[in-house]
Design a protein around this motif. Structure first.
Motif, PDB file in Angstrom:
ATOM      1  N   MET A 147      -3.384   4.374  -5.149  1.00 47.59           N
ATOM      2  CA  MET A 147      -2.103   5.601  -6.165  1.00 47.59           C
ATOM      3  C   MET A 147      -2.238   5.157  -7.132  1.00 47.59           C
ATOM      4  O   MET A 147      -3.007   3.972  -7.308  1.00 47.59           O
TER       5      MET A 147
ATOM      6  N   GLY B 141      -2.384  -0.825  -0.643  1.00 47.24           N
ATOM      7  CA  GLY B 141      -3.116  -0.553  -0.856  1.00 47.24           C
ATOM      8  C   GLY B 141      -3.270  -0.892  -1.864  1.00 47.24           C
ATOM      9  O   GLY B 141      -2.822  -1.958  -2.375  1.00 47.24           O
TER      10      GLY B 141
ATOM     11  N   LEU C 297      -5.506   7.141   1.884  1.00 46.09           N
ATOM     12  CA  LEU C 297      -5.706   8.368   0.753  1.00 46.09           C
ATOM     13  C   LEU C 297      -5.382   8.016  -0.804  1.00 46.09           C
ATOM     14  O   LEU C 297      -4.357   7.139  -0.341  1.00 46.09           O
TER      15      LEU C 297
ATOM     16  N   ILE D 240      -3.503   3.473   1.233  1.00 49.49           N
ATOM     17  CA  ILE D 240      -3.623   4.404   0.459  1.00 49.49           C
ATOM     18  C   ILE D 240      -4.203   3.384  -1.176  1.00 49.49           C
ATOM     19  O   ILE D 240      -4.307   2.623  -1.746  1.00 49.49           O
TER      20      ILE D 240
ATOM     21  N   GLN E 132       2.742   8.980   0.953  1.00 49.65           N
ATOM     22  CA  GLN E 132       1.997   7.478   0.867  1.00 49.65           C
ATOM     23  C   GLN E 132       2.972   6.858   2.206  1.00 49.65           C
ATOM     24  O   GLN E 132       2.680   6.594   3.204  1.00 49.65           O
TER      25      GLN E 132
ATOM     26  N   TYR F  81      -3.920  12.081   8.984  1.00 46.82           N
ATOM     27  CA  TYR F  81      -3.655  10.960   7.841  1.00 46.82           C
ATOM     28  C   TYR F  81      -4.413  10.148   8.334  1.00 46.82           C
ATOM     29  O   TYR F  81      -5.052   8.820   8.142  1.00 46.82           O
TER      30      TYR F  81
END
Length: 391
Positions: free
Chosen positions: A320, A336, A295, A318, A308, A289
């Motif tokens: 998403m 994120g 991510l 993140i 997450q 990570y």
């Protein structure tokens, strides 16, 4: 009042039921393992009943980190599930040995467990990990309808249902008919701090000419839409032609052909993709990570991805998709941005926004732990289990 205090001071005999348990590796199994081991650490007698899904696993009883694990004979695979011929007799015996049951659904045996528990006079507390959504085909359509019918039989008979977020509960075809029974508990999230030396080594190993590392943690399956992330490289490459996506997780999944269907796509971008396979060690996962600049979780459906929170605890922002349940962690923390579901262009554009100013999204480990407290999660479970345990 004194009886209530005495009731909550006693140690419970807790039966946890699910389909797969460690070493099977999914977000659900990690969730249950963390919960079970912490309840055992707090002094409760915890038994996990699950399928013996591999010939390499011992059939019957073992002990793992203080948890009694009962693996049941499961000789036949059916899509994602298993057929367990001795299940009714084994579960009936286990139910009568315990004070309360926590069942993790979807699960084919949901209605059977509910029926047997009613006879045994023991309460079931289900934890819902997401509506069952299988790839569309006649067999899976039948499985989906049967599973939902079994779930409804159980849901009408339980005192409460644990959901992972209000957002998902308000949009779930499983939970919405029983919304008044739903209690929300955020998932348990624990992961070691990344090791800086290992993280730097991984970055040097994985980077292409200094380009960013885009992480993906999860199975290569249809509902998680890894194909959209790969396609998003068309957008990302306009700014970062040396970007690379690093995949952590199983990719050749036996129960569906997503990996095979997207081989042309994989080959087209092969130089920018790296597949690590399943990372079992938690320290190695933390280092993964932390090595990533962002991510990305491009799912079409995802109740509350543990990856997450784990990535956030490791300092990684993140991207998403804006889906029910999945968007909660980003919305709560601000760590994120959300992209349009099913839209690879939006995923690429949102990834570029985060990469352009990552410091804007990064929060401290302490801040994330304050929102997703592992101790509070287990304590809330413990409180509900006490509430509905046999006297």
């Amino acid at each position: 009042m004194n009886k209530m205090i005495e009731r909550r001071q006693r140690k419970l005999k807790i039966l946890i039921i699910l389909l797969y348990y460690h070493p099977h590796s999914t977000g659900l199994t990690h969730y249950v393992r963390m919960l079970a081991e912490e309840l055992a650490r707090r002094g409760h007698e915890v038994t996990v009943a699950a399928s013996c899904h591999s010939r390499e696993l011992p059939l019957g009883e073992t002990t793992l980190n203080g948890v009694r694990v009962v693996r049941l004979w499961a000789p036949i695979a059916l899509s994602r599930g298993r057929i367990m011929p001795t299940y009714p007799w084994a579960i009936n015996r286990l139910l009568r040995e315990h004070d309360v049951v926590n069942i993790h659904i979807p699960l084919l045996e949901t209605a059977l467990v509910a029926f047997l528990a009613s006879i045994a006079g023991i309460n079931i507390i289900p934890t819902h990990h997401g509506d069952l959504i299988l790839p569309k085909n006649p067999v899976n359509d039948i499985i989906t309808k049967i599973m939902f019918a079994f779930y409804k039989f159980m849901a009408k008979r339980v005192p409460c249902i644990i959901g992972l977020s209000d957002d998902y509960a308000d949009n779930s075809y499983y939970l919405l008919p029983f919304r008044d029974k739903v209690r929300i508990i955020y998932p348990p999230m624990i992961i070691p701090e990344p090791d800086a030396v290992s993280v730097n080594r991984l970055r040097e190993l994985w980077r292409q000419d200094g380009g960013p590392l885009i992480g993906y943690a999860g199975r290569f399956v249809q509902e998680k839409r890894p194909d959209l992330l790969i396609r998003s490289l068309d957008v990302v490459n306009q700014e970062y032609p040396n970007a690379r996506i690093v995949f952590a997780g199983e990719y050749d999944i036996s129960y569906e052909g997503t990996w095979q269907r997207h081989q042309d796509l994989v080959e087209r971008y092969r130089s920018q993709l790296r597949f690590l396979g399943l990372i079992r060690d938690k320290q190695d996962l933390a280092n993964f990570y932390a090595a990533c600049d962002v991510l990305v979780v491009p799912s079409d459906s995802d109740c509350f991805p543990l990856v997450q929170g784990e990535a956030m605890l490791c300092g990684t922002p993140i991207v998403m998709t804006d889906i029910a349940g999945g968007r909660v962690a980003v919305t709560l923390t601000g760590m994120g941005k959300l992209a349009k579901p099913g839209d690879w262009r939006s995923i690429g554009e949102t990834t570029l926004e985060v990469l352009a100013d990552p410091e804007r999204y990064i929060k401290s480990r302490e801040y994330i732990r304050g929102i997703f407290s592992f101790e509070e999660t287990v304590s809330r479970y413990e409180s509900i289990l006490y509430e509905y345990a046999k006297p």
